[in-house]
Design an enzyme around this catalytic site. Structure first.
Site, mmCIF file in Angstrom:
data_model
loop_
_atom_site.group_PDB
_atom_site.id
_atom_site.type_symbol
_atom_site.label_atom_id
_atom_site.label_comp_id
_atom_site.label_asym_id
_atom_site.label_seq_id
_atom_site.Cartn_x
_atom_site.Cartn_y
_atom_site.Cartn_z
ATOM 1 N N GLN A 129 52.547 -12.211 -35.425
ATOM 2 C CA GLN A 129 51.497 -11.620 -34.330
ATOM 3 C C GLN A 129 51.936 -10.055 -34.376
ATOM 4 O O GLN A 129 52.528 -9.556 -34.709
ATOM 5 C CB GLN A 129 51.508 -12.170 -32.973
ATOM 6 C CG GLN A 129 51.283 -13.733 -32.606
ATOM 7 C CD GLN A 129 49.842 -14.080 -33.268
ATOM 8 O OE1 GLN A 129 48.709 -13.174 -33.123
ATOM 9 N NE2 GLN A 129 49.618 -15.434 -33.121
ATOM 10 N N CYS A 136 41.956 -16.068 -33.689
ATOM 11 C CA CYS A 136 41.594 -14.508 -33.830
ATOM 12 C C CYS A 136 40.355 -14.578 -34.184
ATOM 13 O O CYS A 136 40.010 -13.499 -34.708
ATOM 14 C CB CYS A 136 42.630 -14.161 -34.907
ATOM 15 S SG CYS A 136 42.562 -15.046 -36.274
#
Length: 413
Positions: A245, A366
């Site tokens: 991430q 995402c």
């Protein structure tokens, strides 16, 4: 030749949209309500001047803004920017007929990105290292980057020197730089085949400069220190080029939401598990079965679990969930599930989850569009959507993460 435009709204990529003869025109670095002049090329235009500025226009934080191809929205006032990102998620849900209150966006601080992908190329005047101008192949060399951790910005010169040492191609190549507890992990892609002398010189440079590792196209050239990150209480040694991430704060926020939702589950499936950012945290309280298609990532997860202490059992399974999703019968053995797929989402896997009896599900994404599609599948399968939390970890870009939490009553068998 420039034309006068009035910006009506922002598009999904953060470009201003104006109506004109022949349809809509997309003009980067503009804001709704502004009157601008721009040079039009079909449905896109290059901003020339702002005649009437929006009251929401602010000074950008970086000298490279509008050139480097990275940030799209540094000129947008902070609160309005956060509302726009939140609305991106809400709009995607509405498009799929999903009525759910969307929480406030969890903001992203500047100088927090720990993983950055640079472009590099050798030129007659020296080595270029920077980002690619939007809709172009031109590399813009950078001297600052307010989204990145200071450890990366402070290393720009030595990274440029390292790029010159490993370059064995006239073409552009990529250099992924990750900040770890051990130092900078540098993964180079498509720089050409290194000769033995190049390997030796690059290795000496890495060791002299205190970098953690250098890999080229997945091969470790030198690794003075194993690059390590923390997932909760567990230290994980990252494989070369591993997904991580972009910011640690966003990862912790996502993990906190998922962990709280699944806290009652005794046995959890973690799908698209990567190196274990969810699995290893969840294992503090629950047994976890981690499923991932990437072998090095899965091996890193498994190794971290075996060297950790105080965790419940973690099992791993290498499986391409796009080609062979876990079936609903396999899923029925779990009472909690988290899935965090790539941008394409997890349509086929969601269809199996929808048929399952798993009572607690956390969907992490995402991409608001594919998240909404997958949530629609789950809702049609009997799940109830409890919350959706948007999270900003790609500051001043149009990208936004989201965590959706769902429940389904157990069916009697």
């Amino acid at each position: 030749m420039s034309t006068r435009f009035t910006i009506a709204r922002l598009g999904a990529q953060g470009d201003g949209i104006a109506s004109a003869d022949g349809g809509e025109v997309f003009i980067p670095f503009t804001l709704p309500g502004e009157t601008v002049t721009a040079a039009r090329q079909k449905d896109r235009a290059t901003l020339m001047s702002v005649l009437e500025a929006s009251p929401l226009r602010v000074d950008p934080a970086c000298r490279h803004f509008t050139e480097c191809g990275g940030c799209a929205l540094q000129h947008f006032e902070a609160e309005a920017y956060r509302q726009w990102k939140r609305e991106r998620v809400a709009q995607a849900l509405r498009a799929k007929g999903i009525a759910c209150a969307v929480d406030a966006l969890v903001p992203c601080a500047s100088q927090t990105r720990r993983r950055v992908v640079f472009s590099a190329r050798r030129t007659e005047t020296g080595m270029l290292l920077g980002f690619v101008r939007a809709l172009s192949s031109e590399i813009i060399p950078i001297k600052e980057c307010p989204i990145s951790l200071p450890a990366i910005v402070a290393s720009l010169d030595r990274l440029r020197r390292l790029a010159a040492l490993v370059c064995a191609t006239p073409n552009a190549f990529h250099m992924t730089v990750t900040v770890t507890a051990s130092g900078l992990d540098v993964a180079v892609q498509d720089a050409g085949k290194l000769g033995e002398n190049q390997r030796r010189i690059a290795s000496n440079f890495v060791m002299a400069e205190g970098l953690a590792r250098l890999s080229v196209d997945g091969e470790v050239i030198v690794e003075p220190k194993k690059p390590v990150v923390q997932f909760g209480s567990v230290a994980v040694a990252l494989p070369p080029g591993a997904f991580l991430q972009a910011t640690e704060a966003a990862e912790q926020t996502m993990a906190g939401l998922v962990g709280q939702h699944l806290s009652r589950a005794k046995k959890i499936a973690d799908l698209f598990a990567g190196c274990g950012s969810f699995a290893l945290r969840l294992a503090a309280k629950s047994e976890v079965h981690a499923v991932e298609g990437d072998a090095p990532a899965l091996a890193a997860l498994d190794r971290a679990f075996r060297f950790a202490s105080g965790l419940k059992r973690v099992t791993v399974e290498r499986r391409d969930l796009f080609r062979r999703p876990l079936t609903f019968k396999e899923l029925n053995g779990f009472d909690g599930l988290v899935f965090d797929p790539p941008r394409a989402g997890a349509e086929d896997q969601s269809k199996q989850i929808a048929r399952s009896d798993v009572p607690l599900v956390a969907a992490v994404s995402c991409n608001p569009v594919t998240l909404a599609r997958d949530l629609r599948i789950l809702l049609d399968g009997g799940y109830q959507l409890k919350s959706v939390t948007p999270i900003d970890q790609f500051l001043w870009s149009p990208h936004v993460e989201a965590v959706a939490l769902l429940e389904k009553p157990r069916r009697r068998r």
